[in-house]
Each structure stands twice: as structure tokens, then as C-alpha cells.
Design a protein around this motif. Structure first.
Motif, mmCIF file in Angstrom:
data_model
loop_
_atom_site.group_PDB
_atom_site.id
_atom_site.type_symbol
_atom_site.label_atom_id
_atom_site.label_comp_id
_atom_site.label_asym_id
_atom_site.label_seq_id
_atom_site.Cartn_x
_atom_site.Cartn_y
_atom_site.Cartn_z
ATOM 1 N N LEU A 222 9.975 27.602 14.828
ATOM 2 C CA LEU A 222 11.040 28.327 15.517
ATOM 3 C C LEU A 222 11.010 29.800 15.118
ATOM 4 O O LEU A 222 10.825 30.121 13.933
ATOM 5 C CB LEU A 222 12.413 27.765 15.135
ATOM 6 N N PRO A 223 11.211 30.710 16.070
ATOM 7 C CA PRO A 223 11.371 32.121 15.697
ATOM 8 C C PRO A 223 12.684 32.304 14.944
ATOM 9 O O PRO A 223 13.670 31.593 15.190
ATOM 10 C CB PRO A 223 11.363 32.856 17.036
ATOM 11 N N ALA A 224 12.720 33.268 14.055
ATOM 12 C CA ALA A 224 13.893 33.473 13.200
ATOM 13 C C ALA A 224 15.155 33.764 14.002
ATOM 14 O O ALA A 224 16.256 33.374 13.585
ATOM 15 C CB ALA A 224 13.607 34.616 12.218
ATOM 16 N N ASP A 225 15.022 34.423 15.155
ATOM 17 C CA ASP A 225 16.228 34.785 15.908
ATOM 18 C C ASP A 225 16.875 33.593 16.610
ATOM 19 O O ASP A 225 17.941 33.716 17.205
ATOM 20 C CB ASP A 225 15.921 35.906 16.913
ATOM 21 N N ARG A 226 16.253 32.412 16.550
ATOM 22 C CA ARG A 226 16.844 31.213 17.126
ATOM 23 C C ARG A 226 17.502 30.327 16.067
ATOM 24 O O ARG A 226 18.014 29.256 16.373
ATOM 25 C CB ARG A 226 15.779 30.408 17.871
ATOM 26 N N VAL A 227 17.461 30.771 14.819
ATOM 27 C CA VAL A 227 17.982 29.968 13.713
ATOM 28 C C VAL A 227 19.309 30.557 13.247
ATOM 29 O O VAL A 227 19.384 31.732 12.859
ATOM 30 C CB VAL A 227 16.978 29.923 12.549
ATOM 31 N N GLY A 228 20.360 29.764 13.260
ATOM 32 C CA GLY A 228 21.665 30.231 12.811
ATOM 33 C C GLY A 228 21.767 30.262 11.297
ATOM 34 O O GLY A 228 21.137 29.451 10.606
ATOM 35 N N ARG A 229 22.585 31.173 10.777
ATOM 36 C CA ARG A 229 22.725 31.302 9.331
ATOM 37 C C ARG A 229 23.452 30.104 8.725
ATOM 38 O O ARG A 229 23.354 29.850 7.531
ATOM 39 C CB ARG A 229 23.469 32.601 8.983
ATOM 40 N N GLY A 230 24.167 29.348 9.557
ATOM 41 C CA GLY A 230 24.848 28.170 9.055
ATOM 42 C C GLY A 230 24.038 26.886 9.189
ATOM 43 O O GLY A 230 24.509 25.809 8.795
ATOM 44 N N TRP A 231 22.827 26.967 9.746
ATOM 45 C CA TRP A 231 21.969 25.788 9.833
ATOM 46 C C TRP A 231 21.643 25.298 8.419
ATOM 47 O O TRP A 231 21.751 26.043 7.441
ATOM 48 C CB TRP A 231 20.685 26.114 10.586
ATOM 49 N N THR B 9 17.779 21.903 10.339
ATOM 50 C CA THR B 9 18.458 21.285 11.483
ATOM 51 C C THR B 9 19.705 22.116 11.787
ATOM 52 O O THR B 9 20.265 22.764 10.884
ATOM 53 C CB THR B 9 18.872 19.830 11.184
ATOM 54 N N PRO B 10 20.156 22.107 13.057
ATOM 55 C CA PRO B 10 21.351 22.894 13.392
ATOM 56 C C PRO B 10 22.614 22.369 12.718
ATOM 57 O O PRO B 10 23.539 23.135 12.441
ATOM 58 C CB PRO B 10 21.453 22.778 14.917
ATOM 59 N N GLU B 11 22.665 21.053 12.479
ATOM 60 C CA GLU B 11 23.868 20.445 11.914
ATOM 61 C C GLU B 11 23.501 19.724 10.615
ATOM 62 O O GLU B 11 22.330 19.445 10.341
ATOM 63 C CB GLU B 11 24.490 19.457 12.902
ATOM 64 N N ARG B 12 24.516 19.416 9.844
ATOM 65 C CA ARG B 12 24.299 18.654 8.615
ATOM 66 C C ARG B 12 24.062 17.186 8.965
ATOM 67 O O ARG B 12 24.821 16.579 9.718
ATOM 68 C CB ARG B 12 25.507 18.795 7.680
ATOM 69 N N LEU B 13 23.004 16.612 8.403
ATOM 70 C CA LEU B 13 22.669 15.214 8.636
ATOM 71 C C LEU B 13 23.365 14.327 7.598
ATOM 72 O O LEU B 13 23.758 14.799 6.518
ATOM 73 C CB LEU B 13 21.147 15.020 8.551
ATOM 74 N N PRO B 14 23.489 13.024 7.889
ATOM 75 C CA PRO B 14 24.129 12.126 6.927
ATOM 76 C C PRO B 14 23.382 12.078 5.597
ATOM 77 O O PRO B 14 23.989 11.847 4.546
ATOM 78 C CB PRO B 14 24.107 10.763 7.625
ATOM 79 N N GLU B 15 22.065 12.253 5.624
ATOM 80 C CA GLU B 15 21.254 12.263 4.404
ATOM 81 C C GLU B 15 20.009 13.104 4.632
ATOM 82 O O GLU B 15 19.620 13.384 5.765
ATOM 83 C CB GLU B 15 20.863 10.842 3.998
ATOM 84 N N ASN B 16 19.397 13.497 3.540
ATOM 85 C CA ASN B 16 18.179 14.295 3.625
ATOM 86 C C ASN B 16 17.033 13.417 4.151
ATOM 87 O O ASN B 16 16.696 12.402 3.534
ATOM 88 C CB ASN B 16 17.831 14.849 2.235
ATOM 89 N N PRO B 17 16.423 13.766 5.273
ATOM 90 C CA PRO B 17 15.364 12.922 5.843
ATOM 91 C C PRO B 17 14.118 12.838 4.974
ATOM 92 O O PRO B 17 13.269 11.969 5.197
ATOM 93 C CB PRO B 17 15.055 13.594 7.184
ATOM 94 N N PHE B 18 13.993 13.727 3.977
ATOM 95 C CA PHE B 18 12.845 13.660 3.071
ATOM 96 C C PHE B 18 13.101 12.735 1.880
ATOM 97 O O PHE B 18 12.235 12.591 1.019
ATOM 98 C CB PHE B 18 12.492 15.071 2.572
ATOM 99 N N HIS B 19 14.266 12.129 1.825
ATOM 100 C CA HIS B 19 14.588 11.232 0.713
ATOM 101 C C HIS B 19 15.076 9.874 1.203
ATOM 102 O O HIS B 19 15.723 9.140 0.454
ATOM 103 C CB HIS B 19 15.650 11.867 -0.188
#
Length: 319
Positions: A273-282, A300-310
Motif C-alpha cells: 500500500l502507498p503511505a498516503d492510503r494508510v491511516g495513522r490510527g490503523w 489492518t484498518p481496524e483492530r482484529l480480535p487477535e494478532n494473525p501472526f500468533h
């Protein structure tokens, strides 16, 4: 002495054969012309008076000298015909006691040059130096043992720091001097020691110094000690705003990838993703080190229930 003068005159054409030139090979036109000039009777010269036997050493010497112009791999054998030493421009291998010791002279060479050398001494080793971050230079990124050979069981139940053992002899990889960076210093080499009796196969990815702008093969180690984001904790996710501040503190440029999860399999994919499409609250869930000075934030744009890498969707980050 007249015979010495004659020999000198006969060998004088060697000065016309130069390494690397089209006629510089033992079978080339230059070499053939040299042999012709030796065997021909030159006008005004008295031929050698001792018959054909006197000429044979000269022909042999000329052939050796002409063949010696060709520069290539060197190979030494023991009395039984088994190779104990081999060298080319990328690597040299010598039998030293219970080990074959391979010293990587050119860590940027094509891996076929290393395979050529190992096969010459009877070892089935596929060694591939790959570009890595400075903290991983000289270390293995992975080693796969194949065939009937298997490492000796460790009675302590802990990994042997010197490497897996076969018949009590360790298979190891290190740098010499220890801790140096091959490719950065001419005095630093990567050294691999393989048990002389090893009959299986081994595939090794060995970290080498990355060239300027070259991407790292150990990209997933950004959170590990000594790496770009060492000390950063992302298990619970953190905002892009916080992670950009962290990147600036470490003098790193941040780039981004969007995490996508497959609804059926749970597998992950990543979309740059280009930086200008990423929100500071992501939310940032993980980071990859791309190359010197560049870190990739996985968001991710929103907070997930858990970290997908764990949660089993992807291998956990190196930390």
C-alpha cells in the motif's frame, strides 16, 4: 652452451601466447603454432643431432607450458583416487582430519560454483549464500539434511551449539575471524566444516553481506535481537502513528502492506500500500525488514480480535 641457446630459441614463441586470448588455450591456434615451430627445421639452423629421443622432452615441456596457460579449478587426490582438495575462484575445500573444510572466498558467486567444489570431493552439499541483515551474516537461515544420515541424538536434549553431529563429528558453519562480515572485508571468510564420512545430502542457506539496495532474505527477523525493530513488541498490535515514531527514532523509512486473511483457510496474504492510503490510527501487527534502512509495517484498518501472526495463520515472528 649451444643446446641451451637452441632450446631458448625454440621456446621463444611462448611469449606470443597470452592468457584469456582466443589463441591462449592448449588446443588453440597459438599453441598449435608453437608446437609446429618447435618441430619445424628453421632455415640456417643445425638440427639437433641426437635423434627423436632428444626432441621428446622438448615437446613435453612445450605441451605442459602451453597447457599451463589455461587457468581453472585445481584438484588434489589421495593415493586411492579420492579427491581431498579442490579450489575454484569462489571456494576452496581441503580435507583436515575428520572434516572437509570449505572456505568461501567469494560470497557473491553463483551457488553453482560451490556445488561444483563440494561434488568434486564427493560431498552432496547445496550451499546458497543469501543476502541478510548485518546481524545474520555468517549464520545459517536453514539447513535440511537428506538421505540415510541423521544427526547423532543429543543425550542432553539441547541443541549442540557447534552444529549437528554425525559419527561424533560436527557439521558447522561460522565466519573467520568469528563475528566478521564476509563481503565487507577481504580478510573475512565464511567457513563450513562437513564430517568427512558424511554420506547424506545437506541444503544450506548461509547469510552473506547484502549489496547496497539488495533486499534481505531474513526479512521476517525484524523483531529479533540485533535487528531493525529489536525490542519492539507487536503481539497486541500498535498504531501506525506509534510505529512511525519508532521508525524515525531508528532512522528507518517505513513502507506498508495490508494484511488479508482468507475466510476459508485462514491463510494470510499481503498487499503493498502507498503511505498516503494508510491511516495513522490503523493497527500494525508485524514488521519485516526489507533492506538497509527500510522497514515494512503489516497493517489492518481496524483492530482484529487477535494478532494473525500468533494464532496459527502464519509462522510466529522471530523474536
Amino acid at each position: 652452451m649451444r643446446n641451451a641457446d637452441e632450446i631458448s630459441e625454440l621456446l621463444r614463441p611462448l611469449s606470443r601466447i597470452e592468457p584469456g586470448q582466443p589463441d591462449g588455450h592448449a588446443s588453440g591456434a597459438g599453441a598449435r603454432a608453437l608446437l609446429t615451430s618447435i618441430t619445424a627445421r628453421e632455415p640456417g639452423r643445425t638440427p639437433l643431432r641426437r635423434g627423436p629421443r632428444r626432441l621428446v622432452p622438448l615437446l613435453a615441456a612445450a605441451a605442459v607450458l602451453a597447457a599451463g596457460i589455461v587457468v581453472g579449478p585445481s584438484l588434489l587426490e589421495d593415493g586411492g583416487g579420492a579427491a581431498t582438495s579442490y579450489a575454484n575462484s569462489a571456494v576452496e575445500i581441503h580435507r583436515e582430519g575428520d572434516h572437509y573444510v570449505a572456505r568461501i572466498k567469494d560470497p557473491f558467486a553463483d551457488y553453482d560454483r560451490y556445488t561444483e567444489a563440494f561434488h568434486a570431493v564427493g560431498l552432496n552439499v547445496d550451499l546458497r549464500p543469501v543476502p541478510v541483515s548485518p546481524g545474520t551474516v555468517g549464520k545459517t537461515l536453514g539447513m535440511v539434511i537428506t538421505g540415510k544420515d541423521s544427526p547423532d541424538p543429543d543425550p542432553r536434549g539441547t541443541p549442540d551449539p557447534s552444529g549437528p553431529r554425525f559419527g561424533g563429528v560436527a557439521l558447522s558453519v561460522e565466519t573467520a575471524p568469528r563475528g566478521c562480515h564476509p563481503g565487507r572485508s577481504s580478510h573475512c571468510v565464511m567457513v563450513m566444516r562437513i564430517p568427512a564420512g558424511f554420506a547424506g545430502g545437506v541444503n544450506v542457506r548461509l547469510g552473506r553481506q547484502a549489496k547496497p539496495g539488495e533486499e534481505y532474505a531474513n526479512f521476517d527477523a525484524a523483531l529479533a535481537p540485533g535487528e531493525m525493530f529489536a525490542g519492539v513488541r507487536l503481539r497486541d498490535g500498535r498504531s501506525v502513528h506509534d510505529m512511525l515514531a519508532e521508525a524515525r527514532k531508528r532512522e528507518l523509512t517505513a513502507v506498508f502492506s495490508l494484511i488479508r486473511a482468507d475466510g476459508e483457510t485462514g491463510g494470510l496474504s499481503f498487499e503493498p500500500l502507498p503511505a498516503d492510503r494508510v491511516g495513522r490510527g490503523w493497527i500494525v501487527w508485524h514488521a519485516w525488514q526489507v533492506k538497509a534502512g527500510v522497514i515494512r509495517l503489516l497493517v489492518t484498518p481496524e483492530r482484529l480480535p487477535e494478532n494473525p501472526f500468533h494464532n496459527g495463520s502464519a509462522p510466529p515472528p522471530a523474536s
